[in-house]
Design a protein around this motif. Structure first.
Motif, PDB file in Angstrom:
ATOM      1  N   GLU A 196       0.836  -1.186   0.000  1.00 21.42           N
ATOM      2  CA  GLU A 196       0.000   0.000   0.000  1.00 21.42           C
ATOM      3  C   GLU A 196       0.880   1.249   0.000  1.00 21.42           C
ATOM      4  N   GLU A 200       0.993   4.050  -2.841  1.00 20.74           N
ATOM      5  CA  GLU A 200       0.734   5.448  -2.528  1.00 20.74           C
ATOM      6  C   GLU A 200       1.831   6.338  -3.100  1.00 20.74           C
ATOM      7  N   SER A 203       1.656   6.627  -6.968  1.00 21.12           N
ATOM      8  CA  SER A 203       0.619   7.493  -7.530  1.00 21.12           C
ATOM      9  C   SER A 203       0.739   8.928  -7.024  1.00 21.12           C
ATOM     10  N   ALA A 204       1.354   9.114  -5.862  1.00 18.75           N
ATOM     11  CA  ALA A 204       1.434  10.481  -5.330  1.00 18.75           C
ATOM     12  C   ALA A 204       2.857  11.019  -5.421  1.00 18.75           C
ATOM     13  N   VAL A 207       3.369  14.731  -5.263  1.00 20.91           N
ATOM     14  CA  VAL A 207       3.231  15.351  -3.951  1.00 20.91           C
ATOM     15  C   VAL A 207       4.514  15.151  -3.168  1.00 20.91           C
ATOM     16  N   TYR A 211       6.885  18.361  -2.068  1.00 21.39           N
ATOM     17  CA  TYR A 211       7.161  18.720  -0.680  1.00 21.39           C
ATOM     18  C   TYR A 211       8.541  18.257  -0.230  1.00 21.39           C
ATOM     19  N   ARG A 213       9.763  15.282   0.214  1.00 21.53           N
ATOM     20  CA  ARG A 213       9.598  14.358   1.313  1.00 21.53           C
ATOM     21  C   ARG A 213      10.200  12.982   1.003  1.00 21.53           C
ATOM     22  N   TYR A 216      11.759  11.398   4.049  1.00 18.22           N
ATOM     23  CA  TYR A 216      10.701  11.036   4.995  1.00 18.22           C
ATOM     24  C   TYR A 216      10.045   9.732   4.573  1.00 18.22           C
ATOM     25  N   LYS A 220      10.059   5.905   6.303  1.00 23.42           N
ATOM     26  CA  LYS A 220       8.824   5.171   6.572  1.00 23.42           C
ATOM     27  C   LYS A 220       8.918   3.769   5.963  1.00 23.42           C
TER      28      LYS A 220
ATOM     29  N   LEU B 500      -2.182  20.119  -6.372  1.00 19.82           N
ATOM     30  CA  LEU B 500      -2.236  19.468  -7.675  1.00 19.82           C
ATOM     31  C   LEU B 500      -3.656  19.200  -8.147  1.00 19.82           C
ATOM     32  N   HIS B 504      -3.834  13.848  -3.742  1.00 27.43           N
ATOM     33  CA  HIS B 504      -3.367  12.583  -3.182  1.00 27.43           C
ATOM     34  C   HIS B 504      -3.153  12.745  -1.694  1.00 27.43           C
ATOM     35  N   LEU B 505      -3.743  11.850  -0.945  1.00 21.05           N
ATOM     36  CA  LEU B 505      -3.522  11.858   0.495  1.00 21.05           C
ATOM     37  C   LEU B 505      -2.824  10.557   0.859  1.00 21.05           C
ATOM     38  N   PHE B 506      -2.244  10.522   2.057  1.00 16.45           N
ATOM     39  CA  PHE B 506      -1.498   9.344   2.477  1.00 16.45           C
ATOM     40  C   PHE B 506      -2.212   8.647   3.629  1.00 16.45           C
ATOM     41  N   THR B 507      -1.926   7.354   3.757  1.00 14.55           N
ATOM     42  CA  THR B 507      -2.476   6.619   4.890  1.00 14.55           C
ATOM     43  C   THR B 507      -1.928   7.231   6.171  1.00 14.55           C
ATOM     44  N   ARG B 515       0.262  17.869   8.212  1.00 12.77           N
ATOM     45  CA  ARG B 515       1.633  18.088   8.658  1.00 12.77           C
ATOM     46  C   ARG B 515       2.655  17.712   7.594  1.00 12.77           C
ATOM     47  N   TYR B 516       2.204  17.010   6.587  1.00 20.56           N
ATOM     48  CA  TYR B 516       3.099  16.620   5.492  1.00 20.56           C
ATOM     49  C   TYR B 516       3.795  17.846   4.907  1.00 20.56           C
ATOM     50  N   GLY B 517       3.124  18.999   4.978  1.00 15.93           N
ATOM     51  CA  GLY B 517       3.694  20.240   4.441  1.00 15.93           C
ATOM     52  C   GLY B 517       4.786  20.798   5.322  1.00 15.93           C
ATOM     53  N   LYS B 518       4.761  20.450   6.616  1.00 15.93           N
ATOM     54  CA  LYS B 518       5.779  20.955   7.529  1.00 15.93           C
ATOM     55  C   LYS B 518       5.856  19.958   8.670  1.00 15.93           C
ATOM     56  N   LEU B 519       6.879  19.112   8.629  1.00 14.72           N
ATOM     57  CA  LEU B 519       6.905  17.952   9.517  1.00 14.72           C
ATOM     58  C   LEU B 519       6.932  18.317  10.988  1.00 14.72           C
ATOM     59  N   ASP B 553      -5.955   6.592  -0.102  1.00 12.00           N
ATOM     60  CA  ASP B 553      -5.975   7.907  -0.727  1.00 12.00           C
ATOM     61  C   ASP B 553      -7.151   8.753  -0.241  1.00 12.00           C
ATOM     62  N   ALA B 566      -5.727  19.165   0.937  1.00  5.93           N
ATOM     63  CA  ALA B 566      -4.539  19.451   0.123  1.00  5.93           C
ATOM     64  C   ALA B 566      -4.182  20.923   0.230  1.00  5.93           C
ATOM     65  N   ARG B 569      -2.575  21.502   3.533  1.00 10.15           N
ATOM     66  CA  ARG B 569      -1.210  20.965   3.491  1.00 10.15           C
ATOM     67  C   ARG B 569      -0.265  21.992   2.863  1.00 10.15           C
ATOM     68  N   ALA B 570      -0.748  22.666   1.809  1.00  9.12           N
ATOM     69  CA  ALA B 570       0.083  23.685   1.176  1.00  9.12           C
ATOM     70  C   ALA B 570       0.207  24.896   2.086  1.00  9.12           C
TER      71      ALA B 570
END
Lengths: 584, 661
Positions: A196, A200, A203-204, A207, A211, A213, A216, A220, B500, B504-507, B515-519, B553, B566, B569-570
């Motif tokens: 998974e 992710e 496809s992302a 993103v 960023y 990442r 990071y 993970k 975008l 897209h989001l993450f699990t 927080r993905y935008g600023k850890l 997602d 999203a 996040r930005a």
């Protein structure tokens, strides 16, 4: 275990083959087992008595038995392949036939990809497992039993060593297998998580890169990969014991037999030939035991597939035809009385709440509202794609649940929001609406749906091949073919669920005009985002949060309804929000 | 005996005996590369495994030879003795037990070490694959189907696992066994060895023929399977349409046709492969029987060389040496032990070739060229000291470009402002197909630039050039007057915020996603960003608020909600330049208004590139670029463009006339 056996019911015409197959197997095993005995006899009688004739005749007998074994083995292989290929065919058919009776709610429950997996991967798993069962599951215990019997026949005292070894070994193996499978199950869960995370990232990736990442994500992933490593290692470390445990047992047996055997031969109660035969059986018995435990592991692995398939086969359609169905739809009048509707019974909040609605036959009605306001849910009840939770929906004055489903759906034609075309020519696709439609009728329907203009420009026009999922036509073209297909049913009620969203506004207007001119007596329900798509309807329903906020003529609504006015003003007039995304 | 155990272990792995071999270009080179990869980290372990295998095989052979010693040396002489002395036998058995023990210990060590090698190698390989994948340019993901990339991680790694953990040690084991068993057999008896070898060739020939026949049928099976699976996928996707059109009966009819075809093909393919087993097993038995007869005759002449033996056999004995009963017993065991590894080698060969096909794909991914980054201008925290910008080690909220000049060995600092210029930029995904031509634009800090045009006009492509997802063919892009090729990619992207087209989001939890935008953002910052994006309201209504888990997602959220996340996040990244590639066509007007408000708040005070199709977003832009087929055809603000009466005017009025049609 009984659940594991449930797919066997689908063997049907292959039942005989499936039963015969192990019998051939048994034949092969017996042939194989007789050979060591005859070998012992050659040593004792032939060599012992210096009888060359005996050696030759026994040898020929052995050859004959080996060839007979070959024949039995081949027959076993053939029948086994037939039975397992047949089982998988029947399983697929049983599932597919049942899926055809499913209601929308049933399909939602399994999801499209869930159904595809069950029909493909899961069936293959079972076919392989069944092949294995037919060959190994019969062969291994059989050869163990036959070898054991022959061993006892040769010498009970030595044979009892085998019996003890088998018991001890099965206990050790059993516990090993059970703990290992448990670990493996955990491994597979982690695998899913790992995959998974890869999925992710694939496809992302934009993103991730946007960023910055990468590190990071790498960390993970490293953790997840490390987790799998540990789990897998634990499982494999246990598996690593199996070989040595097995070998130890065999070796201890050989030593014991040699020691006891030597004493017995010297004292005359055992012959050298018999000792040789017994040593040969030793391996046979313990190897078979090993196979039995492997089969056990394999079966538990296919357990998940069996369960998933059984779910589909045993699923009862939530929509059934009534006993004395009404076979005729009188007219296109629609009425909702106190309708509540939820997709799942256990849902706390219904999707539609207390809907009361009356639409006259031949009326054209627009439906607008925010995403999630349950516009699609509302119209899906009319052709009985779902059943109401409470209240009733009537078409032509009759409750939809009293109609023959096919009759109802032929008279209530829906163009779904998420529509599909199938591989085949455009004509093939159109004729889903009416298998007997002439080419002229098809062209006529396409003209109404404004599809004729682009189809005529295609190289092979109406015989143009549509790729799977309609990937070679644009979104707007696909929508127009779908509308034409629905029109060919010549329905009393036509429902368009946001079906012109990818069609440009001018064409959209043309289609609506054609409806008014050509099928004035058909009740038309049009769900749309664009105000222009509905503002010429007789009446408009405003949906808000699962309820009817208002229902009236466009002019009435403009005067009294705030939501309508807001949408209207945002799309027309001086503060217009023009749509700059050109449609094609 | 250990090889028998292994054989059983192997059958769990691959079912398709007789399946056609996939084509691999350089199997030898690939195999060596895999081995090199293993040896890189586990060289010593591999040598241990190798040694263990030799010890195991040796111990097994000693064990088999023991049968001969037992019968010839101890049992036979003792028969008929009045007071047989079992002492020597006990000693011999102790020696054998020691051999056995060594073999068992060696095989245990081997299994454990091999598990470690396999899993360790796979872990390293997975991590290396993933890290390398993360470093690849966007182009790679554009040109490779995501399913194909995924299958490297799943299928290909899995076949490689089988190859490392099973095929390689088994091949080694088989090879050593074949050599040593052959040697032992020759020592025991030459004619019997010849018989055995002839029978092995017969076996290989027979199974080869069956494999060939089954291979052809396996291809047919795969073809039919593909056809049926294709049909299933199409029909299940369109199942709701099938229902709406009451097309069930016809669907069943077609399905049955494909299903029956597959049944026929699958039966044939499996039939041939399933008789492979019995052929090998029974021919093995035939070989065993022939050896028994010949051996029996030889043993007979040996036992009765003084008696009325047949002269022929006597002659044989003289030629090839004698055979004792014990020798015969041992030989027969060797006979069985010889055909087995030979069968295995051919089976292992198949699976190794299959695994190498997977290895080829794995290495292909690893060999892909990473994104290059020659940028040396970096982004640092800055502060003012005596009217000059200097680097700060702590977080100051001010950023500056640190620019080192090699020519005069000086370092200058320049504040991050967000000025972007395109100077005659040409771009194509391939060198020979230019999709953007002569792009010229200038965005002053804080300005809002709107990109307008039909799908495929190149709007998104322009934004992808600013953050160097793709590199341009010609011209120059400058950021704060620095050529972006000189800026380190990492820092360039850090300074750009992007929302975008596809969200897209993450699990993980909602908060984690923002927080993905600023850890290192605090909970307060996360909430503030959510509020700015108009997302706070719906997040708080979620079952567990900010701690709600998102999976698949963000499948449990609506399109609009995902977009708001999203934006949040930005927002938390707080970049000076924003790129908003909005895709709100599937969002209804009311929801879009909420999303729009969020975006508007985010845009305040930042240089923004916005791809939009709603007038409200476009009209207050400082500059509107109208694009067509990769060119900017009009440029100006709303008023200017309307006065021009060009394409923009057309788009604008064209829609309006439609609305009233």
């Amino acid at each position: 275990m009984s659940e594991l056996l449930s797919p066997l019911a689908q063997l049907k015409e292959f039942k005989k083959t499936a039963i015969v197959s192990p019998l051939w197997m048994i034949g092969e095993v017996i042939c194989e087992m007789i050979i060591p005995i005859l070998m012992g006899k050659i040593v004792d009688e032939g060599i012992g008595n210096k009888d060359m004739g005996y050696i030759a005749s026994t040898g020929i007998l052995m050859l004959g038995i080996a060839l007979l074994g070959l024949f039995c083995g081949c027959m076993g292989g053939l029948t086994r392949s037939k039975a397992s290929a047949g089982l998988s065919r029947n399983l697929r058919k049983a599932m597919h036939d049942n899926i055809q009776t499913f209601s929308f709610a049933n399909i939602d429950k399994f999801s499209t990809s869930g159904l595809v997996t069950r029909l493909t991967t899961d069936v293959s798993n079972i076919q392989n497992a069944f092949m294995m069962v037919l060959s190994m599951a019969v062969r291994a215990p059989m050869s163990m039993i036959v070898a054991m019997i022959l061993a006892f026949y040769l010498n009970a005292r030595i044979a009892s060593i085998y019996l003890i070894a088998v018991i001890i070994l099965s206990i050790i193996m059993g516990t090993l297998m059970i703990t290992t499978t448990r670990y493996f199950k955990k491994v597979f869960e982690r695998y899913d998580q790992l995959n998974e995370s890869v999925q992710e990232n694939v496809s992302a990736i934009r993103v991730v890169k946007a960023y910055v990442r990468e590190d990071y994500e790498n960390n993970k992933f490293k953790k997840a990969a490390g987790n799998i490593y540990e789990m897998f290692l634990k499982a494999e470390m246990r598996l690593a014991c199996i070989g040595p445990v097995m070998t130890t047992t065999i070796n201890v047996c050989i030593l014991l037999i040699s020691w006891i055997g030597a004493h017995m031969i010297v004292s005359g109660s055992l012959t050298t030939g018999q000792l040789m035969s017994l040593l040969a059986y030793c391996m046979n018995i313990l190897m078979s035991l090993m196979m039995v435990s492997m089969i056990f592991v394999m079966l538990t692995m296919s357990e998940a597939s069996v369960r998933r398939i059984a779910e589909v086969i045993n699923e009862k359609s939530l929509l059934t035809n009534p006993e004395n169905p009404v076979m005729d739809v009188k007219d296109g009048a629609i009425e909702f009385k106190n309708v509540d509707f939820a997709y799942k019974k256990e849902a706390k909040e219904p999707v539609l709440k207390n809907i009361n609605l009356s639409i006259k036959s031949g009326e054209s009605v627009g439906i607008i509202g925010a995403t999630g306001s349950a516009k699609s849910s509302l119209v899906n009840l009319i052709s009985r794609l779902y059943d109401v939770t409470s209240g009733s929906v009537t078409v032509g004055g009759v409750d939809v649940r009293d109609y023959d489903i096919e009759t109802l759906r032929n008279q209530v034609s829906v163009v779904l929001q998420k529509n599909e075309l199938f591989s085949g020519t455009i004509l093939d696709n159109l004729r889903w609406g009416d298998p007997n439609a002439t080419q002229e009728e098809c062209i006529r329907a396409c003209q109404m749906a404004c599809a004729d203009e682009f189809i005529e420009r295609m190289p092979e026009r109406y015989n143009t091949h549509i790729e799977q999922g309609g990937s070679n036509v644009s979104g707007g073209q696909k929508q127009r073919i779908c509308i034409a297909r629905a029109l060919l049913k010549k329905p009393k009620i036509l429902i368009l669920d946001d079906s012109t969203s990818a069609v440009d506004t001018a064409t959209d207007a043309k289609i609506r005009k054609a409806f008014n001119d050509e099928i004035p007596n058909t009740t038309k329900l049009i769900i749309a985002q664009r105000i222009s798509s509905v503002e010429n309807c007789d009446r408009i329903i405003i949906m808000d949060n699962g309820q009817i906020n208002d229902f009236g003529t466009p002019n009435e609504l403009l005067e009294r309804n705030e939501i309508y006015r807001e949408i209207y003003e945002s799309q027309t007039g001086s503060s217009a929000d023009a749509d700059f995304d050109e449609k094609n | 005996m250990a090889e028998k155990v292994k054989e059983v272990k192997a059958f769990g792995g691959r079912g398709a005996r007789g399946a056609p071999r996939p084509k691999v270009k350089n199997p030898g080179v690939l195999f060596m590369r895999v081995m090199r990869y293993i040896f890189k980290n586990y060289g010593v372990s591999m040598i241990v495994v190798f040694a263990c295998i030799i010890i195991t095989v040796f111990a097994n052979i000693q064990g088999t030879l023991f049968t001969k010693t037992l019968i010839d040396k101890y049992i036979e002489p003792m028969i008929g003795q009045d007071n047989p002395d079992f002492g020597p036998l006990a000693g011999a058995m102790a020696r054998v037990a020691l051999f056995y023990l060594t073999g068992i210990v060696a095989s245990y060590v081997q299994a454990r070490t091999m598990a470690k090698i396999t899993q360790g190698t796979l872990k390293n390989l997975r991590i290396e694959l993933f890290e390398h994948m993360e470093s690849l340019p966007i182009k790679y993901f554009d040109t490779n189907a995501h399913g194909d990339i995924m299958s490297v991680y799943t299928n290909d790694i899995d076949t490689l696992r089988q190859m490392i953990s099973q095929s390689i040690p088994q091949l080694l084991n088989s090879a050593i066994t074949i050599i040593s068993v052959l040697g032992s057999m020759i020592v025991l008896n030459v004619p019997l060895t010849i018989v055995t070898i002839i029978m092995v060739f017969v076996m290989l020939f027979a199974s080869g023929a069956a494999t060939k026949a089954s291979g052809k049928n396996f291809v047919a099976q795969q073809k039919n399977l593909g056809k049926l699976n294709g049909y299933i996928e199409e029909m299940m996707t369109g199942e709701k349409v099938v229902k709406v059109f009451c097309h069930e009966a016809k669907t069943i009819e077609d399905f049955d046709k494909y299903n029956n075809e597959l049944f026929e093909a699958s039966f044939k393919a499996n039939a041939f492969s399933s008789i492979l087993g019995p052929i090998n097993a029974q021919l093995g038995n035939v070989s065993y029987v022939i050896c028994a007869i010949v051996g029996g005759a030889l043993a007979l002449t040996t036992a009765s060389s003084t008696g009325a033996g047949v002269a022929f056999f006597l002659a044989l004995t003289h030629l090839f040496g004698s055979l004792s009963i014990g020798g015969l017993a041992s030989f027969l065991t060797f006979n069985k032990n010889f055909s087995m590894p030979i069968n295995q080698v051919s089976m292992q060969f198949n699976s190794i070739i299959m695994a190498l096909a997977g290895a080829e794909r794995i290495f292909r991914l690893l060999d892909e060229k990473s994104e290059t980054d020659d940028g040396y201008v970096t982004l640092v925290n800055s502060k003012m000291e005596n009217g000059k910008i200097v680097e700060a080690s702590e977080h100051t909220g001010h950023w500056a470009w640190k620019h080192y000049h090699q020519a005069d060995n000086t370092t200058t600092y320049q504040p991050l402002e967000g000025d972007v210029t395109f100077n005659d930029v040409d771009f194509g995904y391939d060198d020979d197909k230019i999709v953007l031509h002569n792009i010229v634009l200038h965005a002053n800090p804080g300005q809002k630039i709107a990109l307008v045009g039909s799908t495929g006009a190149g709007k998104t492509t322009i934004t992808n050039l600013i953050n160097r997802f793709y590199d341009i063919q010609d011209g120059k892009i400058r950021y704060d007057n620095i050529n972006i090729n000189k800026i380190s990619k990492k820092d360039l992207r850090k300074s750009l915020g992007i929302v975008l087209q596809d969200t897209h989001l993450f699990t993980g939890t909602v908060a984690e996603n923002i927080r993905y935008g600023k850890l290192d953002a605090t909970d307060e910052e996360v909430k503030a960003a959510a509020k700015l994006a108009n997302a706070d309201g719906f997040i708080r209504r979620l079952p567990e608020g900010y701690d709600t888990m998102l999976t698949g997602d963000g499948a449990n959220l609506s399109q609009g909600q995902r977009q708001l996340l999203a934006i949040a996040r930005a927002a938390i990244a707080d970049p000076p330049v924003l790129i908003l590639d909005e895709a709100t066509s599937s969002i209804d007007t009311r929801t879009e208004k909420i999303v729009q408000d969020g975006m508007d708040k985010l845009m305040m005070g930042r240089t923004t590139f916005v791809i939009a199709h709603r007038l409200s977003t476009i009209r207050n832009s400082d500059c509107i670029l109208v694009m067509e087929q990769g060119r900017i055809i009009e440029q100006g603000n709303h008023k200017e463009l309307l006065e021009k009466k060009g394409k923009y005017y057309q788009l604008y009025t064209g829609n309006k006339t439609d609305i009233t049609a």
